[in-house]
Every structure is written in structure tokens, then in C-alpha cells.
Design a protein around this motif. Structure first.
Motif, PDB file in Angstrom:
ATOM      1  N   TYR A  51       0.936  -2.423 -20.062  1.00  0.00           N
ATOM      2  CA  TYR A  51       0.512  -1.129 -19.536  1.00  0.00           C
ATOM      3  C   TYR A  51      -0.357  -1.367 -18.307  1.00  0.00           C
ATOM      4  CZ  TYR A  51       1.926   0.925 -23.995  1.00  0.00           C
ATOM      5  OH  TYR A  51       2.635   1.336 -25.082  1.00  0.00           O
ATOM      6  N   GLN A  52      -0.299  -0.428 -17.356  1.00  0.00           N
ATOM      7  CA  GLN A  52      -1.096  -0.581 -16.134  1.00  0.00           C
ATOM      8  C   GLN A  52      -2.585  -0.636 -16.464  1.00  0.00           C
ATOM      9  OE1 GLN A  52       0.116   1.433 -12.688  1.00  0.00           O
ATOM     10  NE2 GLN A  52      -1.836   1.204 -11.649  1.00  0.00           N
ATOM     11  N   ARG A  53      -3.046   0.132 -17.437  1.00  0.00           N
ATOM     12  CA  ARG A  53      -4.473   0.111 -17.795  1.00  0.00           C
ATOM     13  C   ARG A  53      -4.887  -1.264 -18.316  1.00  0.00           C
ATOM     14  NH1 ARG A  53      -2.283   3.336 -22.031  1.00  0.00           N
ATOM     15  NH2 ARG A  53      -2.505   2.295 -24.047  1.00  0.00           N
ATOM     16  N   ASP A  54      -3.960  -1.969 -19.006  1.00  0.00           N
ATOM     17  CA  ASP A  54      -4.257  -3.316 -19.483  1.00  0.00           C
ATOM     18  C   ASP A  54      -4.340  -4.297 -18.318  1.00  0.00           C
ATOM     19  OD1 ASP A  54      -4.358  -2.420 -22.090  1.00  0.00           O
ATOM     20  OD2 ASP A  54      -2.257  -2.921 -22.501  1.00  0.00           O
ATOM     21  N   VAL A  55      -3.444  -4.134 -17.352  1.00  0.00           N
ATOM     22  CA  VAL A  55      -3.473  -4.986 -16.158  1.00  0.00           C
ATOM     23  C   VAL A  55      -4.781  -4.765 -15.409  1.00  0.00           C
ATOM     24  CG1 VAL A  55      -2.351  -5.500 -13.954  1.00  0.00           C
ATOM     25  CG2 VAL A  55      -0.951  -5.057 -15.969  1.00  0.00           C
ATOM     26  N   GLU A  56      -5.226  -3.499 -15.313  1.00  0.00           N
ATOM     27  CA  GLU A  56      -6.505  -3.198 -14.650  1.00  0.00           C
ATOM     28  C   GLU A  56      -7.651  -3.917 -15.355  1.00  0.00           C
ATOM     29  OE1 GLU A  56      -7.360   0.975 -14.063  1.00  0.00           O
ATOM     30  OE2 GLU A  56      -5.253   1.356 -13.595  1.00  0.00           O
ATOM     31  N   ARG A  57      -7.653  -3.884 -16.681  1.00  0.00           N
ATOM     32  CA  ARG A  57      -8.713  -4.564 -17.445  1.00  0.00           C
ATOM     33  C   ARG A  57      -8.674  -6.067 -17.216  1.00  0.00           C
ATOM     34  NH1 ARG A  57      -7.381  -1.530 -22.804  1.00  0.00           N
ATOM     35  NH2 ARG A  57      -8.300   0.492 -22.346  1.00  0.00           N
ATOM     36  N   ILE A  58      -7.486  -6.639 -17.202  1.00  0.00           N
ATOM     37  CA  ILE A  58      -7.349  -8.090 -17.002  1.00  0.00           C
ATOM     38  C   ILE A  58      -7.899  -8.492 -15.633  1.00  0.00           C
ATOM     39  CG2 ILE A  58      -5.674  -9.959 -16.670  1.00  0.00           C
ATOM     40  CD1 ILE A  58      -3.915  -8.464 -18.795  1.00  0.00           C
ATOM     41  N   VAL A  59      -7.465  -7.784 -14.600  1.00  0.00           N
ATOM     42  CA  VAL A  59      -7.916  -8.102 -13.241  1.00  0.00           C
ATOM     43  C   VAL A  59      -9.426  -7.918 -13.127  1.00  0.00           C
ATOM     44  CG1 VAL A  59      -7.773  -7.384 -10.812  1.00  0.00           C
ATOM     45  CG2 VAL A  59      -5.684  -7.634 -12.157  1.00  0.00           C
TER      46      VAL A  59
END
Length: 100
Positions: free
Chosen positions: A18-26
């Protein structure tokens, strides 16, 4: 490339996330790099480069408008040194562009 562009590109290349997960990772990666630098640690990403902190001594500077002497406090500044693989990648691309 901005942070949001990076997130969008990573989300596009990893459709299972999910894009929100990618945001958290970055954000976590950037936060950890910043925290390590704040502690005075060095962060090395093999093939990419190394982040470190350099200390600038206090000095007397000049106000460019008035020419008056100004005391500049000592400070810590972030420093990035490219890794060998990244440097080679950039120079190989420049050589290709020059040949055209």
C-alpha cells in the motif's frame, strides 16, 4: 526527485504494498539516518554512499552588505560522500551522453 515522487515510484514498482506503507518505510529510513547523524554516527549504504557529520569551527565572518565583522558559532553540518558504484554509474552515463 522529491520525497513524494520517490514514494510514488516505489509504490508503482511494488504494487503488493500500500502507498501508506511505502510512505512509512521511506519516512522511517530518513528518520533513522537523521537520528544517527544527530548522535554523531556515520551511515554507510554500500554502493550508494556515506552520510557523516563534519564540524565547522567558530570563525569571524563578514556581513556582505555592510562589511561589518560577524561572529559565526561553531556548527555541525551533514556531509555526503558518494560510493564507488554510484560514482561509476554517473560517470558511465556521462560518457554515453558525450558520445551522442
Amino acid at each position: 526527485m522529491t520525497k513524494s515522487e520517490l514514494i510514488a515510484r516505489l509504490a508503482e514498482r511494488n504494487p503488493h504494498l500500500y502507498q501508506r506503507d511505502v510512505e512509512r518505510i521511506v519516512s522511517c529510513i530518513f528518520d533513522e539516518i537523521a537520528a544517527a547523524l544527530a548522535r554523531g554516527d556515520r551511515v554507510e549504504l554500500r554502493g550508494f554512499g556515506a552520510f557523516s557529520v563534519k564540524h565547522r569551527d567558530a570563525r569571524t565572518g563578514r556581513n556582505p552588505r555592510t562589511g561589518a565583522a560577524v561572529d559565526v558559532d561553531e556548527k555541525a553540518v551533514p556531509y555526503f560522500k558518494t560510493g564507488k558504484q554510484l560514482r561509476e554509474l554517473l560517470n558511465d552515463e556521462d560518457d554515453l551522453d558525450a558520445a551522442e
